[in-house]
Scaffold this motif. Structure first.
Motif, PDB file in Angstrom:
ATOM      1  N   VAL A 181       0.843  -1.200   0.000  1.00  0.00           N
ATOM      2  CA  VAL A 181       0.000   0.000   0.000  1.00  0.00           C
ATOM      3  C   VAL A 181       0.879   1.252   0.000  1.00  0.00           C
ATOM      4  CG1 VAL A 181      -1.650   1.350   1.359  1.00  0.00           C
ATOM      5  CG2 VAL A 181      -1.962  -1.116   1.111  1.00  0.00           C
ATOM      6  N   PHE A 182       1.924   1.228   0.818  1.00  0.00           N
ATOM      7  CA  PHE A 182       2.830   2.382   0.878  1.00  0.00           C
ATOM      8  C   PHE A 182       3.439   2.672  -0.484  1.00  0.00           C
ATOM      9  CE2 PHE A 182       7.344   3.544   0.955  1.00  0.00           C
ATOM     10  CZ  PHE A 182       7.240   4.848   1.414  1.00  0.00           C
ATOM     11  N   PHE A 183       3.960   1.640  -1.156  1.00  0.00           N
ATOM     12  CA  PHE A 183       4.608   1.859  -2.445  1.00  0.00           C
ATOM     13  C   PHE A 183       3.597   2.275  -3.518  1.00  0.00           C
ATOM     14  CE2 PHE A 183       8.226  -0.761  -0.782  1.00  0.00           C
ATOM     15  CZ  PHE A 183       9.177   0.226  -0.925  1.00  0.00           C
ATOM     16  N   ASN A 184       2.353   1.785  -3.441  1.00  0.00           N
ATOM     17  CA  ASN A 184       1.335   2.196  -4.405  1.00  0.00           C
ATOM     18  C   ASN A 184       0.998   3.673  -4.240  1.00  0.00           C
ATOM     19  OD1 ASN A 184       1.102  -0.296  -5.652  1.00  0.00           O
ATOM     20  ND2 ASN A 184      -0.586  -0.981  -4.363  1.00  0.00           N
ATOM     21  N   ILE A 185       0.809   4.104  -2.980  1.00  0.00           N
ATOM     22  CA  ILE A 185       0.478   5.508  -2.721  1.00  0.00           C
ATOM     23  C   ILE A 185       1.644   6.414  -3.093  1.00  0.00           C
ATOM     24  CG2 ILE A 185      -0.046   7.200  -0.908  1.00  0.00           C
ATOM     25  CD1 ILE A 185      -1.576   4.971   0.549  1.00  0.00           C
ATOM     26  N   SER A 186       2.850   6.015  -2.676  1.00  0.00           N
ATOM     27  CA  SER A 186       4.020   6.851  -2.968  1.00  0.00           C
ATOM     28  C   SER A 186       4.324   6.878  -4.463  1.00  0.00           C
ATOM     29  CB  SER A 186       5.238   6.360  -2.181  1.00  0.00           C
ATOM     30  OG  SER A 186       5.595   5.042  -2.544  1.00  0.00           O
ATOM     31  N   SER A 187       3.974   5.813  -5.174  1.00  0.00           N
ATOM     32  CA  SER A 187       4.196   5.798  -6.623  1.00  0.00           C
ATOM     33  C   SER A 187       3.325   6.843  -7.319  1.00  0.00           C
ATOM     34  CB  SER A 187       3.901   4.410  -7.197  1.00  0.00           C
ATOM     35  OG  SER A 187       4.852   3.465  -6.757  1.00  0.00           O
TER      36      SER A 187
END
Length: 283
Positions: A181-187
């Motif tokens: 979730v973190f990497f999806n949002i930060s992407s």
């Protein structure tokens, strides 16, 4: 400031994740204390490489003068925007297997070279993340001076602190919010920044290109690519306040040029389609 904050925040978390994975792997090996020293030495070497790259870019920018220096800055902003694109695509493709891949590389490096292998692996990983940060920040810093420059420095420091806090929170409470979730949002945030850097590069390039065209017998239709398409400054100006914040993280312009209206949405379309293809279930 916001560009620097988000970029350093995201890249710091990724660098810390790499170091954390290697640290956890080392704890499972024999002679862990000695290997940890090689890990920290490799991390330090990676940071030194990134610092040397920053010095190199700064000197290169100073060596170029006039239009040459301006074109160098334009090039760095556009390179930074496409590096963001590449980084997001790479993480979408390799993020799920990142831990296994790193552990496999650590096993192979340790088996061949012992602690030196871990040193090289850490140095390369940190140097890569650090180099990306340097390129992104140079793209942002190249158009700022005086107090604005120091705001970007402050944003970078805050971004690193927030990156460390985010990493620790994800490590301690990954059941609340997962790494995925973190990497999806930060992407999504990074792609917004990539579009903003691309637009900034186009803004700076437009003046240089129109000046070049004015010295030639270029057809009039070429100038239209650099003319404003519309004006929304009455509703949201990009010069100050909230509009300036939106402009810094999305590339919004109240009076966008035609070339920007074409290329920035295309940047997003290519990124979304590419990511969808990567995440499509394999039959």
């Amino acid at each position: 400031m916001w560009q620097a904050l988000f970029i350093v925040w995201r890249e710091s978390v990724e660098a810390l994740l790499v170091i954390g994975i290697l640290y956890a792997w080392i704890n499972q090996q024999t002679n862990a204390n000695q290997t940890k020293k090689m890990l920290w030495l490799g991390t330090f070497i990676g940071v030194l490489f990134a610092c040397a790259l920053a010095v190199g870019f700064t000197l290169a920018g100073e060596w170029f003068s006039g239009a040459g220096g301006d074109w160098f800055q334009v090039g760095m902003m556009i390179v930074a925007s496409f590096l963001i694109f590449q980084m997001v695509v790479w993480m979408q493709k390799n993020g799920r297997g990142m831990k296994k891949t790193l552990e496999k590389e650590a096993n192979e490096s340790f088996a061949k070279r012992g602690g030196i292998g871990i040193l090289l692996l850490a140095a390369l990983a940190v140097a890569r993340e650090g180099s990306e940060i340097v390129i992104f920040l140079y793209g942002s810093f190249s158009t700022t001076y005086g107090s604005a420059f120091w705001l970007l420095v402050l944003g970078s420091v805050i971004g690193f602190v927030l990156g460390y806090i985010t990493f620790m929170l994800l490590q301690l409470s990954s059941h609340i919010i997962s790494w995925r979730v973190f990497f999806n949002i930060s992407s999504i945030i990074l792609l917004l920044l990539g579009g903003a850097l691309l637009m900034s590069g186009l803004d700076k390039a437009s003046g240089l290109i129109t000046e070049m065209l004015s010295n030639t017998d270029a057809p009039e239709w070429l100038y239209s690519f650099f003319d404003p398409v519309w004006d929304t400054s009455k509703f949201l100006s990009d010069k100050s306040g909230f509009g300036s914040f939106i402009a810094s993280i999305t590339g919004y312009r109240a009076e966008p040029m035609l070339l920007g209206v074409i290329l920035v949405p295309l940047y997003w379309v290519v990124a979304i389609v590419w990511i969808q293809l990567i995440n499509r279930p394999k039959s």
